[in-house]
Design an enzyme around this catalytic site. Sequence first.
Site, PDB file in Angstrom:
ATOM      1  N   GLU A 185       7.561  -6.471   1.218  1.00 20.24           N
ATOM      2  CA  GLU A 185       6.337  -6.357   2.030  1.00 20.24           C
ATOM      3  C   GLU A 185       5.400  -7.533   1.759  1.00 20.24           C
ATOM      4  O   GLU A 185       4.835  -8.125   2.681  1.00 20.24           O
ATOM      5  CB  GLU A 185       5.592  -5.048   1.705  1.00 20.24           C
ATOM      6  N   LYS A 197       0.855  -1.186   0.000  1.00 21.03           N
ATOM      7  CA  LYS A 197       0.000   0.000   0.000  1.00 21.03           C
ATOM      8  C   LYS A 197       0.886   1.228   0.000  1.00 21.03           C
ATOM      9  O   LYS A 197       1.719   1.416   0.896  1.00 21.03           O
ATOM     10  CB  LYS A 197      -0.902  -0.013   1.236  1.00 21.03           C
ATOM     11  N   SER A 246     -10.285   5.588  -4.784  1.00 23.30           N
ATOM     12  CA  SER A 246     -11.227   6.697  -4.949  1.00 23.30           C
ATOM     13  C   SER A 246     -10.766   7.722  -5.980  1.00 23.30           C
ATOM     14  O   SER A 246     -11.569   8.202  -6.780  1.00 23.30           O
ATOM     15  CB  SER A 246     -11.437   7.362  -3.588  1.00 23.30           C
ATOM     16  N   LYS A 251       1.056  10.061   5.409  1.00 23.68           N
ATOM     17  CA  LYS A 251       1.169   8.706   5.953  1.00 23.68           C
ATOM     18  C   LYS A 251       2.459   8.019   5.498  1.00 23.68           C
ATOM     19  O   LYS A 251       2.559   6.804   5.480  1.00 23.68           O
ATOM     20  CB  LYS A 251      -0.062   7.888   5.550  1.00 23.68           C
ATOM     21  N   ARG A 259     -10.686   9.787   1.774  1.00 21.33           N
ATOM     22  CA  ARG A 259     -10.531  10.420   3.086  1.00 21.33           C
ATOM     23  C   ARG A 259     -11.599  11.487   3.282  1.00 21.33           C
ATOM     24  O   ARG A 259     -12.026  11.743   4.410  1.00 21.33           O
ATOM     25  CB  ARG A 259      -9.121  10.993   3.222  1.00 21.33           C
ATOM     26  N   TYR A 278     -15.322   1.027  -7.050  1.00 24.12           N
ATOM     27  CA  TYR A 278     -16.544   1.767  -6.728  1.00 24.12           C
ATOM     28  C   TYR A 278     -17.527   1.740  -7.888  1.00 24.12           C
ATOM     29  O   TYR A 278     -18.661   2.186  -7.755  1.00 24.12           O
ATOM     30  CB  TYR A 278     -16.192   3.222  -6.388  1.00 24.12           C
ATOM     31  N   LYS A 308      -2.231  -1.477  -3.925  1.00 25.42           N
ATOM     32  CA  LYS A 308      -3.068  -0.290  -3.879  1.00 25.42           C
ATOM     33  C   LYS A 308      -2.235   0.970  -3.925  1.00 25.42           C
ATOM     34  O   LYS A 308      -1.232   1.022  -3.221  1.00 25.42           O
ATOM     35  CB  LYS A 308      -3.850  -0.345  -2.571  1.00 25.42           C
TER      36      LYS A 308
HETATM   37  C1  PBG Z   1      -7.566   3.295   5.395  1.00 26.83           C
HETATM   38  C2  PBG Z   1      -7.852   3.137   3.945  1.00 26.83           C
HETATM   39  C3  PBG Z   1      -7.647   4.078   2.932  1.00 26.83           C
HETATM   40  C4  PBG Z   1      -8.170   3.511   1.774  1.00 26.83           C
HETATM   41  C5  PBG Z   1      -8.662   2.254   2.096  1.00 26.83           C
HETATM   42  N1  PBG Z   1      -8.443   2.018   3.446  1.00 26.83           N
HETATM   43  C6  PBG Z   1      -7.093   5.462   2.971  1.00 26.83           C
HETATM   44  C7  PBG Z   1      -5.784   5.703   3.555  1.00 26.83           C
HETATM   45  O1  PBG Z   1      -4.958   4.801   3.735  1.00 26.83           O
HETATM   46  O2  PBG Z   1      -5.561   6.854   3.878  1.00 26.83           O
HETATM   47  C8  PBG Z   1      -8.198   4.228   0.459  1.00 26.83           C
HETATM   48  C9  PBG Z   1      -9.250   3.792  -0.492  1.00 26.83           C
HETATM   49  C10 PBG Z   1      -9.518   4.698  -1.618  1.00 26.83           C
HETATM   50  O3  PBG Z   1      -8.857   5.743  -1.824  1.00 26.83           O
HETATM   51  O4  PBG Z   1     -10.451   4.381  -2.357  1.00 26.83           O
HETATM   52  N2  PBG Z   1      -6.471   2.664   5.913  1.00 26.83           N
END
Ligand code: PBG
Length: 332
Positions: free
Chosen positions: A242, A202, A283, A226, A212, A322, A257
């Site tokens: 990882e 990730k 998203s 993050k 968010r 989505y 992701k």
């Molecule tokens: C939370 C999480 C996130 C997403 C899925 N789980 C956001 C992040 O890590 O800040 C993102 C999903 C998306 O953008 O569609 N840990």
Amino acid sequence: MDLLNRKYPLTRMRRNRMKSFSRNLMAENRISINDLIWPVFIKEGTNKTESIKTMPDIFCFSIDSLISELEKPVSKGLNAIALFPQIDAELKNNKGTLALDENNLVCRAIKTIKSYYPDLGLICDVALDPFTDHGHDGIVKNGAVRNDETIEILINQALVYANSGCDVLAPSDMMDGRIKIIRENLEKNGFHDTILISYAAKYASSFYGPFRDAVKSSKLVEPINKKSYQMDVANVNEAIQEISLDISEGADMIMIKPGMPYLDIISKAKQKFGVPTLAYQVSGEYSMIMSASKANYLSFENVLMESLTCFKRAGADGIFTYFVPKIIDIIE
Ligand code: PBG
């Protein structure tokens, strides 16, 4: 392979492409509903369907509204959904305590959805960000996200969700070592069959912005950083390490992701490990395709199907997207 010996005009690659019957026969990848997982946003209340400003046509549903919303996709064969809670600001705190409450929004949603759709796979994120007032996935002390203290909480969050009937836990927090400890704790408590999808690779991506916004964990104007736990977008080898760690710690499936900008990672991971590999069309990817389509810069259906087919071509076995409610009207 006879590639080097084949020559024009004995070989004409276009022959197979000339008509649709032969194009259909030689297509190597096809999207079906079986490949898709629908991420959904949920909130408290009844009969609520709230739009999300940064994600056109995506809504945050109260549990009862989600139950009706699921009817069509489930009847079309949707296998699984992933639940993401939008928690009221006054219920958040710096430790995300609500994550451990067996009556929280996620736990109630799991139980209700299971009572209506017992065969629908339920996937829940294991991470604290929807529940913390700072929006980080873990415990923050002296400005740093603490690894081991966070895991101590995540193992209980995982247990609370499993206990509510969740089929799949998806740690999305990127703490080191959490898959092993969550897995051991599940075994110890008799949850031998709970699937772990590890958000193994990730990245610290800016494509999560609209998500968010949807779970109200960060403002787009001052994006949360993050990078001390999510990976540097520049790295490949780190992703392979990882993923390898998470598999050895007991992950049943791995996830990469974001999605489309990271197809190289999907492809490498699938070739190297050959384990069930999922991609998350996040998203920001959704909102880009939607906004360009709404402005008539892109042809929506074609671009959507192309984007999903490319995930499969890269090696993804399943895709979080989505677009599920829109795709079921497009694919047969
Ligand atoms: C939370 C999480 C996130 C997403 C899925 N789980 C956001 C992040 O890590 O800040 C993102 C999903 C998306 O953008 O569609 N840990």
